[in-house]
Design a protein around this motif. Structure first.
Motif, PDB file in Angstrom:
ATOM      1  N   CYS A 416       0.723  -1.135  -0.012  1.00 35.25           N
ATOM      2  CA  CYS A 416      -0.043   0.146   0.125  1.00 35.25           C
ATOM      3  C   CYS A 416       0.848   1.083  -0.175  1.00 35.25           C
ATOM      4  N   CYS A 419       0.160   3.092   4.070  1.00 33.86           N
ATOM      5  CA  CYS A 419       0.515   2.301   5.131  1.00 33.86           C
ATOM      6  C   CYS A 419       1.442   1.428   4.958  1.00 33.86           C
ATOM      7  N   CYS A 438      -6.697  -0.229  -0.040  1.00 30.38           N
ATOM      8  CA  CYS A 438      -6.011  -0.943   1.161  1.00 30.38           C
ATOM      9  C   CYS A 438      -7.355  -1.307   2.049  1.00 30.38           C
ATOM     10  N   PHE A 440      -6.412  -1.524   5.161  1.00 32.75           N
ATOM     11  CA  PHE A 440      -5.849  -1.453   6.505  1.00 32.75           C
ATOM     12  C   PHE A 440      -5.973   0.000   6.589  1.00 32.75           C
ATOM     13  N   CYS A 441      -5.721   1.041   5.524  1.00 35.59           N
ATOM     14  CA  CYS A 441      -5.840   2.517   5.610  1.00 35.59           C
ATOM     15  C   CYS A 441      -6.791   3.100   4.792  1.00 35.59           C
TER      16      CYS A 441
HETATM   17 ZN   LIG Z   1      -2.801   1.051   3.480  1.00 34.08          ZN
END
Ligand SMILES: [Zn+2]
Length: 1086
Positions: A416, A419, A438, A440-441
């Protein structure tokens, strides 16, 4: 594309028909919009963009002056006289501090003392190494909660004083447990194959007992383990089918009026549910253990109106062995597919096969709960710690696929943009496959051209099954030069064997034992699958007050020794010929190993150095530009004049005082700096100690415990009785699969983050977990905290990325991904808890906390947090019932026995009878344990052998760890992963003794019989030895067999492992503890 394939064998297969993708797996099913926030603006998760790059190494070591070599003359000493000092320790406080965390202080109970304790608990969980932080936390001054320590024994009974409870006035004046146990308890103890985990029940996961309403049952007893036997809102198990089926308990008697205990589905939460109010919950004083009680239910006849004077049956309280057996019966031998988000795995004690379908195997990651609370408020309310236990190199059984290795080519693994999370199954491809979001972020990144692939009608890449990084929970990436120190590929690692040749080790025969063993053991150095030989290089050092290095270059006819007596400015006197390939130099090495014991045979030197020995290893690795491991065999406290010199600071008077913590704290300075140096160089230290007295293990083990190393300890070592035990450890240790020079980063999706880490690790900052090496038995426990709200729809993701060097010197990234559910229902959270993981977390946080606060405080915190967790369940998840009833969530029904056992462990018990070094040793070894090992440590297996089926392959089922399970005519094996005992009842049948020992009776057993079983040719002897070998094989550590006769003095050693009984050195019995916790819960609820 073709060059982007996998490096790995076996070839990654095509889509397997049996693997149906992620049925309801990650997040919402693919047909639905994935992630509610898709396309939305990235949320404000500003993860630092740093990757898992290791910080640049320290400047290259300058070569020391070239020493003169000498042919085998130990007395030849030369070295550059270097007046410089040993690198002075940094005065700054150690960098272990953690950022401050939000404090759990919102427990349902409004009582201020509770709140204070809660604050303290939170502080404990932080467990920062930073000295002083804990000290500033005042004790709850007059908290009633804190002051009623259950360690304070009531007269005579040694049991907690249970105050009369208003709800059960009949208990008040009785000194015995009233109505013994309930049928319900029996039901739980006998355990239907239920387990609240995999239920497709009502949304609440309620314990929905279909079948006849059970209000009429005589719930006479303590509804323990009660998993909320009430309607759907409870979060217990779902019992489909008639609730009585298979339960061997009577439910006599008509329902008490107005009591509607077990409800059928849909009867509605308004109906009064729960247990009939009656006497006999866990509220009264209980009698002590009753020998001979064999699991009957004396109370069953009593039914509802059980006479209060009956004693409590120990069988009625939740049984760990039963829980283990139930899980085995339900899930043993099954395939656990990791295709579902938030799926609770089988227990660590159950044998099962894992099929990786997009989430990491529970062998790699286990969690305290698989359903995270959506908000920080919920988390505070329940006080259930949110943590994962990560064992990145866990051994996989032969029938499970090893991790695939992915190569994304010159540009390195796809990550990514923001992140830096690695490509994984949670990334969402959009825009026809040209971009991905992503998880996650939420950042959207371009798909590199070489990586482009079309999407199918489900929006999934058509190469989904061909790419492990899209379809597997765990896999590895080939790391590019960007991930290497100085942008250079690493050299293969090296092992250096460093043998203390002082008087003690020579006289005990240890030096000869080690040298002889190494000759065969070096053939078994770890190597890559399929490789002919190990790439690991080896080197040899002996030492006492000075260090002897050996040149074992293959071209030499004889090894050469070089002595370095300047232990202040340690250097390695030779580069070429010190670290060699074993295969090339075998002859010279043999020669050396043959000569070492003789060379020092007449030594009188009893003083040793220690820190310079480690320093020498670091310098050798620096010079060779490699990482590796030191194997140090050491016997005594390093008292010779040198950096890291130690003095005896053992002081039993400190036990149970505010200064007790100093016994666990390492001496600062030299060892702290040394840990730092070791980690920077990727130098792991394994320490084998052979002490005959105190040697300040807390300080000596400081470096191993920060470098992913292990510490082994053999008190009063004698070759005859301990030699084999030690050699088994050495062999296991040397052959372990492992990674070197590792740095681990745990990334999470928005809303929560990793805040604290426990293990044999080093932290230079708040996010990078550094490990000079990490082997297959080492685990890192990671605690999480909220920093925003989590979404039930999206769930929560974590990705553990470990950059490391393989045993052949390749740089790799090992990725483990796990997706969890999120919930706004506490009942769901409790349902998805895992006791074994919880206790791993509590053990580590408590063992860290004792570095900074009195052990008694830590014990109080543990008890109170236990009570809070259970009270919160009771208040929010269980249906209304009498306060006199103890109701436990199904997933935590044996949590109290583990917690009580933890508080009785040597580090926490605060007894002057225990050796300070042993306590420090246990503390450090638990800090690095995975869930499997901590479970066994806290609940040992007690295996009856007198009635073993010699024809069966299986190990007999263990019984509860309590004296009352023993019988005078019985034989029992007890093991906890570190100790193993064979206990012989005083009335053991002579034929059994004859079969096992070739002796006519117990009285004929001599001292030499007490550490080994002779190899006799009869079925019982073979069977018992086979069981012992199997257990020894399974455990990470070897165990020394100790044979004890009932009522012999050594039996005390054995009895301290009967964790359901009152502790030998203090601490309550399981039943007393349960009573105490119950009382605490009731206080919290009123
Ligand atoms: Zn990310």
């Amino acid at each position: 594309m073709s060059q982007q394939g996998y490096v790995a064998a076996p070839p990654y297969s095509q889509a397997q028909p049996g693997i149906g993708g992620y049925q309801g797996g990650f997040g919402a099913p693919p047909a639905q919009p994935l992630y509610g926030h898709y396309g939305g603006p990235p949320q404000g998760f500003n993860a630092p963009p740093a990757g898992v790059m290791k910080s640049p190494p320290t400047s290259p070591a300058g070569m020391p002056p070239s020493p003169v070599s000498s042919q085998y003359n130990p007395s030849v000493q030369q070295n550059g006289a270097h007046p410089q000092r040993y690198a002075s320790p940094s005065a700054a406080s150690p960098p272990y501090g953690q950022p401050s965390h939000s404090v759990y202080n919102n427990m349902a109970s409004p009582a201020p003392p509770t709140q204070q304790l809660a604050n303290q608990m939170s502080a404990m969980n932080l467990g920062s190494y930073a000295p002083g932080t804990m000290q500033s936390q005042p004790l709850p001054p007059t908290s009633s909660v804190a002051q009623q320590h259950f360690q304070t024994p009531a007269p005579a009974m040694g049991q907690p004083q249970i105050h009369p409870a208003p709800q059960a006035p009949h208990m008040a004046s009785q000194n015995q447990m009233s109505p013994p146990q309930s049928p319900l308890t029996n039901m739980l103890a006998s355990g239907q194959p239920m387990g609240g985990q995999s239920m497709a029940g009502p949304p609440m996961g309620g314990q929905s007992m279909t079948g006849p309403p059970m209000g009429g049952q005589s719930m006479a007893g303590p509804p323990m383990g009660g998993q909320s036997m009430a309607g759907p809102p409870m979060g217990g198990q779902s019992m489909t089918g008639p609730p009585m089926a298979g339960m061997n308990m009577p439910f006599p008697g008509p329902p008490p009026s107005g009591q509607g205990a077990f409800q059928q589905h849909g009867t509605g939460p308004t109906a009064p549910s729960g247990y009939p109010q009656q006497s006999g919950q866990f509220g009264g004083l209980m009698s002590g253990p009753q020998p001979g009680m064999s699991g009957g239910f004396p109370g069953t006849s009593g039914g509802l109106a059980g006479p209060p004077q009956k004693k409590l049956d120990p069988d009625s309280i939740p049984s760990t062995t039963q829980v283990i057996e139930d899980d085995k019966a339900r899930l043993g031998g099954h395939v656990f597919s990791t295709n579902m988000r938030g799926q609770v795995p089988p227990l660590v004690t159950t044998d099962f096969t894992v099929q990786d379908q997009g989430n990491a195997s529970p062998r790699f990651i286990r969690c305290t709960t698989y359903s995270l609370p959506c908000t920080a408020e919920l988390a505070k309310q329940c006080q259930v710690p949110l943590a994962s236990i990560i064992k990145p190199f866990a051994k996989l059984p032969k029938n499970e696929t090893p991790l695939y290795v992915v190569n994304h080519g010159e540009t390195g693994p796809i990550r990514c943009n923001r992140c830096k999370a690695y490509m994984c199954p949670y990334m969402q491809f959009i825009d026809g496959g040209r971009r991905y979001q992503c998880s996650f972020c939420n950042c959207v990144s371009e798909v590199p051209v070489f990586y482009f692939q079309h999407l199918d009608h489900m929006g999934r890449r058509v190469d989904f099954y061909e790419r492990p990084e899209l379809s597997q929970g765990s896999y590895e990436f080939v790391a590019t030069l960007d991930y290497c120190k100085n942008n250079k590929p690493p050299n293969p690692p090296a092992y250096i064997f460093m043998i203390d040749v002082s008087y003690t080790n020579i006289k005990s025969g240890l030096v000869k034992l080690v040298c002889d063993e190494l000759k065969s053991l070096l053939e078994k150095l770890p190597r890559e699958d399929g490789a002919e030989a190990s790439a690991i290089k080896v080197g040899f050092v002996t030492y006492n007050k000075v260090l002897h290095f050996y040149n074992v270059k293959s071209a030499l006819a004889q090894p050469q020794m070089m002595v370095v007596s300047d232990i202040v400015e340690m250097f390695v006197p030779l580069l070429d010929g010190f670290l060699v390939n074993y295969q090339d130099s075998r002859a010279v090495i043999y020669n050396l190993l043959d000569q070492i014991p003789d060379m020092f045979a007449d030594t009188n030197e009893s003083e040793t150095v220690f820190a310079p020995v480690i320093q020498a290893g670091v310098e050798a690795f620096k010079a060779a530009e490699c990482s590796g491991k030191l194997f140090i065999f050491h016997s005594s406290m390093p008292t010779a004049e040198a950096p890291g010199k130690l003095k005896n600071r053992d002081d039993k008077k400190l036990v149970n005082t505010d200064k007790e913590k100093t016994l666990f704290q390492p001496q600062k300075g030299v060892y702290e700096q040394l840990s730092k140096d070791c980690v920077a160089q990727g130098c792991c230290v394994d320490l084998f100690l052979f002490p005959s007295q105190y040697l300040d293990l807390a300080s000596m083990a400081d470096v191993p415990s920060h470098t992913g190393g292990s510490v082994y300890k053999y008190n009063n070592f004698q070759v005859a009785t301990d030699g084999e035990h030690f050699l088994r450890d050495l062999r296991k240790d040397l052959q372990k699969s492992l990674g070197f020079d590792a740095v681990m980063r745990v990334r999470t999706s928005t809303g929560f983050r990793a805040t604290d880490f426990f293990g044999a690790i080093y932290m230079n900052n708040t996010t990078d977990v550094e490990m000079a090496a990490v082997d297959c038995d080492k685990a890192v426990t990671v605690e999480f905290k909220h920093d925003d709200t989590l979404s039930e729809e999206s769930g929560a993701f974590m990705q553990c990325a470990l950059l490391y060097t393989t045993i052949s010197g390749q740089r790799r990234l090992r990725i483990h991904n796990l997706s969890l559910n999120c919930t706004s229902q506490l009942s769901e959270l409790y349902k998805c808890c895992e006791t074994d993981s919880l206790i791993n977390f509590f053990a580590k946080s408590a063992y860290r906390a004792i570095l900074n606060q009195p052990v008694k405080n830590v014990r109080d915190i543990l008890v109170n947090q236990t009570a809070h967790m259970l009270a919160c369940y009771r208040k929010n998840c269980a249906s209304p019932s009498a306060a006199s009833q103890l109701i436990l969530p199904d997933s935590m029904r044996v949590f109290p026995v583990y917690m009580n056992s933890l508080m009785k462990t040597a580090p926490l018990v605060g007894s002057t009878e225990l050796s300070t070094d042993d306590r420090a040793h246990q503390r450090l070894s638990v800090m690095a344990m995975g869930v499997e090992d901590s479970q066994l440590q806290l609940y040992p297996r007690l295996i009856p052998l007198h009635n073993v089926d010699v024809g069966s392959e299986a190990v007999p089922d263990p019984v509860r760890c309590s004296e009352e399970r023993l019988s005078d005519s019985g034989l029992f094996l007890l093991e906890n992963g570190h100790s193993i005992f064979l206990w012989l009842g005083q009335a053991s049948p002579p034929d059994l003794i004859q079969s096992l020992f070739n002796a006519p009776s117990l009285a004929h057993l001599q001292q030499e019989h007490m550490f080994t079983l002779p190899e006799l040719d009869n079925p019982l002897s073979k069977k018992v030895r086979a069981i012992i070998s199997e257990l020894l094989e399974k455990r990470p550590n070897s165990m020394k067999l100790q044979i004890v006769r009932q009522r012999d003095k050594p039996e005390m050693l054995f009895r301290q492992f009967l964790v359901e009984d009152k502790g030998l050195h203090g601490g309550a019995s399981y039943m007393d503890f349960l009573c105490y916790v119950h009382r605490e819960i009731r206080q919290l609820l009123t």
